[in-house]
Design an enzyme around this catalytic site. Structure first.
Site, PDB file in Angstrom:
ATOM      1  N   LYS A 106       0.881  -1.179   0.000  1.00 54.58           N
ATOM      2  CA  LYS A 106       0.000   0.000   0.000  1.00 54.58           C
ATOM      3  C   LYS A 106       0.910   1.218   0.000  1.00 54.58           C
ATOM      4  O   LYS A 106       1.499   1.564   1.019  1.00 54.58           O
ATOM      5  CB  LYS A 106      -0.876  -0.029   1.253  1.00 54.58           C
ATOM      6  CG  LYS A 106      -2.214   0.649   1.128  1.00 54.58           C
ATOM      7  CD  LYS A 106      -2.189   2.145   1.007  1.00 54.58           C
ATOM      8  CE  LYS A 106      -1.781   2.854   2.267  1.00 54.58           C
ATOM      9  NZ  LYS A 106      -1.581   4.309   2.027  1.00 54.58           N
TER      10      LYS A 106
ATOM     11  N   GLY B 219       6.876   4.655   8.320  1.00 51.83           N
ATOM     12  CA  GLY B 219       6.027   5.831   8.405  1.00 51.83           C
ATOM     13  C   GLY B 219       6.202   6.494   9.748  1.00 51.83           C
ATOM     14  O   GLY B 219       7.252   6.355  10.381  1.00 51.83           O
ATOM     15  N   SER B 220       5.183   7.175  10.178  1.00 50.65           N
ATOM     16  CA  SER B 220       5.308   7.948  11.410  1.00 50.65           C
ATOM     17  C   SER B 220       5.220   7.063  12.643  1.00 50.65           C
ATOM     18  O   SER B 220       4.621   5.983  12.614  1.00 50.65           O
ATOM     19  CB  SER B 220       4.209   9.005  11.456  1.00 50.65           C
ATOM     20  OG  SER B 220       2.958   8.369  11.455  1.00 50.65           O
ATOM     21  N   THR B 221       5.794   7.549  13.724  1.00 51.63           N
ATOM     22  CA  THR B 221       5.762   6.818  14.995  1.00 51.63           C
ATOM     23  C   THR B 221       4.323   6.642  15.469  1.00 51.63           C
ATOM     24  O   THR B 221       3.950   5.588  15.977  1.00 51.63           O
ATOM     25  CB  THR B 221       6.618   7.566  16.041  1.00 51.63           C
ATOM     26  OG1 THR B 221       7.978   7.504  15.596  1.00 51.63           O
ATOM     27  CG2 THR B 221       6.520   6.931  17.411  1.00 51.63           C
TER      28      THR B 221
ATOM     29  N   VAL C 112       1.509   6.330  13.726  1.00 43.76           N
ATOM     30  CA  VAL C 112       0.817   5.242  13.029  1.00 43.76           C
ATOM     31  C   VAL C 112       1.469   3.899  13.373  1.00 43.76           C
ATOM     32  O   VAL C 112       0.776   2.890  13.561  1.00 43.76           O
ATOM     33  CB  VAL C 112       0.790   5.496  11.504  1.00 43.76           C
ATOM     34  CG1 VAL C 112       0.221   4.294  10.766  1.00 43.76           C
ATOM     35  CG2 VAL C 112      -0.043   6.738  11.194  1.00 43.76           C
TER      36      VAL C 112
ATOM     37  N   GLU D 105       9.689  15.915  15.133  1.00 42.83           N
ATOM     38  CA  GLU D 105      10.014  15.945  13.712  1.00 42.83           C
ATOM     39  C   GLU D 105       9.297  17.116  13.045  1.00 42.83           C
ATOM     40  O   GLU D 105       8.111  17.316  13.286  1.00 42.83           O
ATOM     41  CB  GLU D 105       9.465  14.686  13.040  1.00 42.83           C
ATOM     42  CG  GLU D 105      10.301  13.481  13.201  1.00 42.83           C
ATOM     43  CD  GLU D 105       9.748  12.380  12.310  1.00 42.83           C
ATOM     44  OE1 GLU D 105      10.427  12.039  11.336  1.00 42.83           O
ATOM     45  OE2 GLU D 105       8.639  11.900  12.572  1.00 42.83           O
TER      46      GLU D 105
END
Ligand code: NAI
Length: 778
Positions: free
Chosen positions: A190, A241-243, A245, A391
């Protein structure tokens, strides 16, 4: 403009890369895409636009993947996996090689499409991303080729769900797809909603390479599609990806038995010492933070400069920033491209505008209208300021100064992340002293953002777990053969008599910081023999006891710095002292379990010898990376490991977890078998007489569910292992989401600890690989 004018201004003329081929490819698909499932396109439905962030124009409509789409893709992948997993390694190698060749053949199209969709400068997609993608497939063709002979007994995990971000769309695809396919898995990928196009192109091209239908499926969509893929019937989830998620995915997969690797955010320190080659350090920063609009997870976005050179360095940096060219990403002369989406631009703007500390310098370079943000430097921040901690994911560099190397390390580690770090100094002695002290998965010495398929990449702490690249990365896509079924069943252990009395017995002690301690709550539990005789009492530990044990473990950090040779001596000594009391331990095991304990004690002694042997032999390696220099993969201790020990063979099980952990330099908090804890409490004296430094081994008896929850939720515990009941595994994985600590659990599957209780899997679980890049020469 005349030539004379050009000489006057010395401006760069535009040098745009042509986009016709990419536009033609989009047009050939009517600028509308369905998913790529089972080797073909599905019909587009519920489409949304993907845009060129540099111009705001729509490039194509792509489909929002539904649960049904994901299910169809997983079904196709499952069908394909049965065959692909049995395809000989050589056949898989040929196809991966063909993929590498095709990436090279279509490199221009890939690079232009990437730049159109993402906004990054063409120089980056053309010279860095696409060559690294090809390199990744070549390298993994080799791993597929060698796997059969080098990794006997390992089999693919099955269908892998991969969810990736927008900053390196094609490269992140390669990092997931290449090892998965090499190992014999199939994939449902994805891509990020902002940047789906190169993944779709890659999928289409994979057909040319002869990749079987269903081996690679691409389902587009947003976070909801990603969540559906995570929830689907996949054997492994690989996420970048982001922490935030990542944490949700950890919670969503807890207890499911799905393998998981997470590559998450970072706020990587960029440390410049006063003897550094300042000009090179500045060029490094241009690459790290501005070349990709700061949209690099491992970007050295936290500048730490030694006080004596700070002013000069900042001055030089500002001058360099002023010279950066920002604009059309397709222009080959552009340094800074577009931010991926207006949403991201708004986030960057809000974060910088919301800051009231320090001094903000914006580069004096023209910034085009639209999705662009000027290169920015913010100096004079404090360690705790929001911009120093969070970030920004934009072309914004924050800076602080330090005085001593110790202070540099302390500031570098003052973050919840641990992805990467750069250290700049001409003093290699200093650099190599600092590198192991920084909490990060990757350290670059006098360099930044070096990546290669052969070298592991990945983080520690809230930057996630798992490594991508190298043999280590491949292992994350494999499992030992036969683990789908329960391992060889262990002879049933008779349940102890149920006359468990909670009471207060003064002899019941825990083992914390090298001392026997009364349990905080004061409670103990009577332990009865299989025949109904009272054998003794053990303490019932609580949250406070776990906290004390973790504190003691942290205080024993010196153990991790002891040499492997020294650690081996201590572990041999434990074995010797246990051997001296074998008869006593064997009798205790027989009393508790009703089975003869002699073989178990002998196996425990042998196991201690095994890890004493390993203590100075689980070597790191120097990776063959295509630079002049070395990339060292160092096996470092994880830190503090909490372990819930099994019931099957209570002494051998505990020793099998304790020994590899301490051999590799970790400190442990052990929770012995709940049913048969006495073998562990007898061990206290053995540890006392074996020169184990206080705090290296802590033992807290008590209820597994409660203690597991505290251990897994504890922010200062780095990893938790559970070989307890199935529900404890799920609990550990769920609680571990708090600080994204590593977990290793059995989902309640009993193990024959004599046959399956040792090996490299234990050593890998007990270590964290740090890749240290040291380029050298001119
Ligand atoms: P994101 O975490 O929002 O999205 C990443 C991917 O996850 C996207 O494909 C998105 O659609 C999907 N997603 C969103 N919610 C989901 C859910 N609940 N379940 C499953 N999938 C879901 O991150 P974004 O904004 O796309 O990328 C930027 C972030 O990624 C930054 O924080 C950056 O530090 C991190 N990153 C980390 C890297 C690493 O290697 N450690 C590399 C690149 C980016």
């Amino acid at each position: 403009m005349t030539i004379r004018d050009i000489f006057q201004t010395m401006d760069y003329g535009p040098a745009p890369e042509g986009s016709a081929e990419a536009m033609d490819w989009l047009k050939a698909h009517d600028n509308r895409f369905g998913h790529w499932i089972d080797g073909g396109w599905t019909k587009p439905h519920q489409t949304f636009a993907t845009k060129n962030p540099a111009t705001g124009t729509e490039l194509a409509q792509v489909t929002q993947g539904t649960e049904a789409d994901v299910a169809a893709a997983v079904k196709a992948a499952t069908r394909a996996q049965a065959k692909w997993g049995r395809t000989p390694g050589h056949e898989r190698a040929r196809i991966l090689y063909a993929l590498a060749r095709l990436v090279q053949k279509h490199s221009r199209l890939f690079a232009v499409l990437e730049t159109l969709d993402n906004g990054k400068p063409i120089r980056e997609s053309r010279d860095i991303d696409v060559p690294l993608v090809a390199r990744h497939f070549y390298y993994h063709a080799g791993l597929a080729q060698l796997m059969d002979s080098e990794l006997p007994g390992m089999v693919p995990v099955g269908v892998c769900g991969a969810v990736i971000p927008w900053n390196f769309p094609l490269l992140m695809l390669a990092w997931k797809v290449a090892p998965a396919l090499a190992a014999g898995n199939t994939v449902v990928l994805k891509p990020a909603e902002y940047t789906p196009l190169t993944a779709l192109l890659f999928a289409e091209i994979s057909r040319e390479a002869g990749l079987p239908k269903g081996a690679l499926n691409v389902v587009t969509g947003d976070g909801a599609t990603g969540a559906a893929l995570v929830a689907a019937d996949v054997a492994k989830v690989a996420f970048t990806g982001s922490t935030e998620v990542g944490r949700r995915i950890r919670e969503a997969t807890a207890g499911s038995g799905k393998a998981l690797t997470l590559e998450l955010g970072g706020k990587s320190p960029y440390i410049v010492f006063d003897d550094a080659d300042l000009d090179s350090a500045i060029e490094g920063l241009v690459d790290a933070i501005w070349f990709n609009q700061g949209q690099v997870c491992c970007a050295g976005s936290r500048l730490l400069v030694q006080e004596g050179v700070a002013e000069r360095f900042h001055q030089k940096l500002k001058r360099r920033m002023d010279g950066l060219r920002i604009g059309d990403p397709l222009d080959k002369c552009i340094d800074v491209g577009a931010v991926v989406d207006p949403v991201q631009l708004a986030t960057i703007t809000a974060m910088v505008d919301g800051n009231t500390e320090g001094e903000t310098y914006r580069a004096a370079t023209p910034v085009p209208a639209g999705c662009f943000y000027p290169p920015t430097l913010i100096t004079g921040l404090s360690a705790s300021s929001r911009l120093m901690q969070e970030e920004i994911f934009g072309p914004v560099l924050v800076s602080m100064t330090f005085r001593t190397p110790e202070e540099a390390v302390a500031l570098a580690n003052n973050t919840r992340y641990g992805l990467a770090a750069s250290v700049w100094t001409e003093n290699l002695n200093l650099a190599l002293d600092i590198a192991p002290k920084i909490k990060a998965g990757v350290v670059w010495v006098n360099a930044t953002n070096l990546f290669d398929a052969a070298a592991g990449f990945g983080g520690v702490r809230e930057s996630g777990f798992g490594r991508e690249g190298g043999w280590e990365g491949l292992m994350a896509y494999l499992k030992p053969a036969g683990t789908a079924k329960p391992l060889k069943p262990v002879a049933a252990v008779p349940a102890p008599n149920e006359a468990v009395v909670e009471g207060i017995d003064r002899t019941a002690k825990l083992y914390i910081g090298g001392k026997q301690a009364r349990p905080d709550g004061g409670y103990s539990k009577a332990i009865w023999s299989a025949r109904g005789k009272l054998l003794g009492h053990v303490g019932i530990g609580n949250r406070k006891d776990i906290r004390n044990a973790v504190e003691a473990a942290h205080a024993a950090k010196g153990w991790g710095k002891a040499t492997g040779h020294n650690r081996a001596q201590v572990i041999y000594y434990i074995a010797e002292n246990l051997a001296a009391r074998s008869a006593e331990f064997a009798a205790r095991l027989r009393d508790m379990t009703g089975r003869s304990g002699e073989a178990e004690v002998a196996a425990s002694i042998q196991r201690l010898f095994t890890y004493a042997a390993w203590a100075d032999k689980f070597d790191g390696v120097a990776k063959s990376v295509p630079i002049r220099g070395v990339a060292l993969a160092m096996n470092e201790p994880v830190g503090v490991i909490g372990a819930l020990c099994p019931d099957e063979t209570p002494l051998l099980g505990l020793v099998s977890l304790m020994a590899p952990a301490i051999a590799m330099g970790n400190a442990v908090v052990l929770v012995p078998s709940e049913a048969f804890p006495l073998a562990a409490t007898d061990l206290y004296q053995v540890l006392d007489t074996s020169d184990v430094p206080g705090g290296v081994v802590n033992i807290v008896t008590g209820g597994h569910a409660e203690l597991a929850k505290t251990l897994a939720g504890h922010m200062d515990v780095d990893a938790v292992w559970s070989f307890s009941a199935a529900d404890v595994s799920g609990l550990v994985e769920k609680e571990a989401a708090s600080n994204l600590k590593r977990t290793w659990v059995n989902y309640g599957r009993a193990r024959d600890w004599t046959a399956e209780g040792e090996g490299r899997a234990f050593l890998r679980a007990a270590t964290e690989v740090k890749t240290i890049w040291v380029p050298y020469g001119e």
